[in-house]
Enzyme design. Structure first.
Site, mmCIF file in Angstrom:
data_model
loop_
_atom_site.group_PDB
_atom_site.id
_atom_site.type_symbol
_atom_site.label_atom_id
_atom_site.label_comp_id
_atom_site.label_asym_id
_atom_site.label_seq_id
_atom_site.Cartn_x
_atom_site.Cartn_y
_atom_site.Cartn_z
ATOM 1 N N ARG A 18 -2.756 22.642 9.627
ATOM 2 C CA ARG A 18 -4.095 22.379 10.141
ATOM 3 C C ARG A 18 -5.011 22.106 8.954
ATOM 4 O O ARG A 18 -4.792 22.624 7.852
ATOM 5 C CB ARG A 18 -4.608 23.572 10.943
ATOM 6 C CG ARG A 18 -3.711 23.977 12.118
ATOM 7 C CD ARG A 18 -4.217 25.263 12.754
ATOM 8 N NE ARG A 18 -3.362 25.703 13.863
ATOM 9 C CZ ARG A 18 -2.321 26.521 13.730
ATOM 10 N NH1 ARG A 18 -2.009 27.001 12.524
ATOM 11 N NH2 ARG A 18 -1.599 26.869 14.776
ATOM 12 N N LYS A 71 -3.570 30.874 12.212
ATOM 13 C CA LYS A 71 -4.369 31.612 13.185
ATOM 14 C C LYS A 71 -3.946 33.069 13.210
ATOM 15 O O LYS A 71 -2.771 33.397 13.078
ATOM 16 C CB LYS A 71 -4.211 30.985 14.576
ATOM 17 C CG LYS A 71 -4.823 29.592 14.696
ATOM 18 C CD LYS A 71 -4.707 29.054 16.112
ATOM 19 C CE LYS A 71 -5.401 27.709 16.265
ATOM 20 N NZ LYS A 71 -5.291 27.172 17.634
ATOM 21 N N HIS A 110 -5.507 16.256 12.785
ATOM 22 C CA HIS A 110 -4.480 16.741 13.713
ATOM 23 C C HIS A 110 -3.467 15.644 14.035
ATOM 24 O O HIS A 110 -2.340 15.944 14.441
ATOM 25 C CB HIS A 110 -5.134 17.265 14.994
ATOM 26 C CG HIS A 110 -4.695 18.648 15.352
ATOM 27 N ND1 HIS A 110 -4.924 19.748 14.551
ATOM 28 C CD2 HIS A 110 -4.014 19.124 16.425
ATOM 29 C CE1 HIS A 110 -4.409 20.831 15.118
ATOM 30 N NE2 HIS A 110 -3.856 20.476 16.249
ATOM 31 N N ARG A 155 -0.698 16.181 11.820
ATOM 32 C CA ARG A 155 0.084 17.342 12.284
ATOM 33 C C ARG A 155 1.009 16.920 13.420
ATOM 34 O O ARG A 155 2.187 17.294 13.453
ATOM 35 C CB ARG A 155 -0.870 18.445 12.722
ATOM 36 C CG ARG A 155 -0.216 19.733 13.222
ATOM 37 C CD ARG A 155 -1.297 20.805 13.372
ATOM 38 N NE ARG A 155 -0.891 21.944 14.169
ATOM 39 C CZ ARG A 155 -0.254 23.009 13.679
ATOM 40 N NH1 ARG A 155 0.091 23.039 12.409
ATOM 41 N NH2 ARG A 155 0.042 24.036 14.467
ATOM 42 N N HIS A 193 3.308 27.954 15.478
ATOM 43 C CA HIS A 193 3.037 28.195 16.890
ATOM 44 C C HIS A 193 3.560 29.576 17.288
ATOM 45 O O HIS A 193 4.688 29.948 16.928
ATOM 46 C CB HIS A 193 3.716 27.137 17.764
ATOM 47 C CG HIS A 193 3.040 25.812 17.736
ATOM 48 N ND1 HIS A 193 3.659 24.639 18.122
ATOM 49 C CD2 HIS A 193 1.773 25.464 17.372
ATOM 50 C CE1 HIS A 193 2.815 23.632 17.997
ATOM 51 N NE2 HIS A 193 1.664 24.107 17.556
ATOM 52 N N TYR A 214 6.155 18.245 22.148
ATOM 53 C CA TYR A 214 6.566 17.149 21.274
ATOM 54 C C TYR A 214 7.931 16.599 21.663
ATOM 55 O O TYR A 214 8.317 15.532 21.197
ATOM 56 C CB TYR A 214 6.603 17.613 19.820
ATOM 57 C CG TYR A 214 5.252 17.959 19.267
ATOM 58 C CD1 TYR A 214 4.341 16.981 18.909
ATOM 59 C CD2 TYR A 214 4.870 19.297 19.097
ATOM 60 C CE1 TYR A 214 3.095 17.310 18.406
ATOM 61 C CE2 TYR A 214 3.629 19.628 18.592
ATOM 62 C CZ TYR A 214 2.742 18.633 18.255
ATOM 63 O OH TYR A 214 1.506 18.950 17.758
#
Length: 329
Positions: free
Chosen positions: A179, A202, A274, A277, A300, A309
């Site tokens: 990110r 995150k 993004h 990414r 993730h 994806y």
């Protein structure tokens, strides 16, 4: 009271002091303030998150007050369903919400009702069986391998330290699938091992991601030939990527660098950090990488997020059909 709650709007205009018992919405006001205080103080949610809950729930409270519900105890499943349909169409006087925003509003409503039930403010949870609108899963937009190569070449075009910085920045974004906040948050010691970088994602979750030779070469060129000139313009800083004042590069500056490179590369489609990414994940999976590995590289929490994806695009379906079906031609 938390700063996020200090200017909590009411569902109606009131005079100072306790509202009269007959004032519909007074109980809803108190119930909402109690719930937001619970989110802020006991659950420790951020001010931005509490503000988002507040916006959705103020709208819900206004809807209930207009329906003559003085408190959460009398709310029915039909009321919750009616609110969902109302905000979806904007029938309550507010702006119509998209399916994803409607689902977010329903999630806020469910949280409030669950809290009310746990606190003894209501016996039942009328929102438990209400379903949000079906969300269409959109394929993440990814650039082709050739377009990525053109973008990276364009980033390094020109003289001075900035092209070297921008090339290293975008090479690292594409090489790691990071990110933009993770990349601009890197310090020099975070890339001390040139074969990998330590990214803080995150929830302050750290992960180590390998770095390919192209990104390593671009990063070395930036550190040796460009960063010293940039750091000389400011104070000593551990930040890896710097702006022209010698301070840590912001996400906005990184975004501008990407947009400038995309324009020079002649890319007509919208390109964001993004996008790189998404391109990273798509190209890895197309090359045969396991989805669990890609999940770890992207940071993730759930493989379900990564699996989007793996969805086959319409173009890929047509190509396989044309190549495999005996009567496709």
């Amino acid at each position: 009271m938390s700063t996020a709650l200090a200017h909590l709007p009411s569902f109606r205009v009131t005079q100072p002091g306790p509202p009269p018992a007959s004032d519909e919405g007074a109980q809803l006001d108190r119930a909402l303030k109690d719930y937001l205080a619970h989110l802020s103080v006991e659950r420790g949610l951020s001010a931005n998150t509490v503000a988002a809950y507040r916006r959705d729930l103020v709208r819900y409270g206004a809807y209930l007050a207009s329906a003559g519900r003085p408190g959460l105890a009398g709310v029915t499943e039909a009321d919750v369903t009616g609110f969902v349909e109302s905000v979806r169409r904007g029938a309550d006087g507010g702006r119509p919400l998209s399916p994803s925003s409607t689902a977010r509003a329903l999630a806020a409503v469910r949280g409030w009702h669950k809290f009310a039930q746990a606190e003894g403010l209501a016996v039942d949870d009328p929102s438990a069986e209400v379903r949000a609108p079906t969300l269409l899963r959109r394929l993440p937009h990814a650039l082709s391998v050739d377009d990525v190569a053109g973008l990276l070449d364009a980033a390094g075009a020109g003289d001075g330290p900035l092209p070297l910085r921008d090339r290293a920045l975008l090479e690292l974004l594409y090489a790691t699938g990071a990110r933009i906040s993770e990349i601009v948050g890197l310090d020099v010691d975070g890339v001390s091992d040139s074969a990998a970088v330590r990214l803080l994602g995150k929830g302050s979750k750290e992960r180590v991601v390998p770095v390919g030779s192209f990104a390593r070469d671009a990063l070395e060129a930036y550190l040796v030939r460009a960063r010293p000139a940039l750091v000389a313009a400011g104070r000593a800083t551990p930040a890896l990527f710097l702006n022209t004042r010698g301070a840590r590069m912001s996400r906005q500056t990184a975004w501008a660098a990407l947009q400038s490179a995309a324009a020079r590369a002649g890319l007509k489609e919208h390109v964001s950090p993004h996008t790189l990414r998404h391109s990273f994940a798509t190209h890895l999976l197309s090359g045969g990488a396991d989805v669990r590995v890609v999940q770890e590289l992207l940071g993730h929490a759930s493989v379900t997020t990564t699996q989007i994806y793996t969805m086959v695009t319409p173009d890929a379906l047509r190509e396989v059909y044309a190549a495999a079906h005996p009567r496709a031609r």
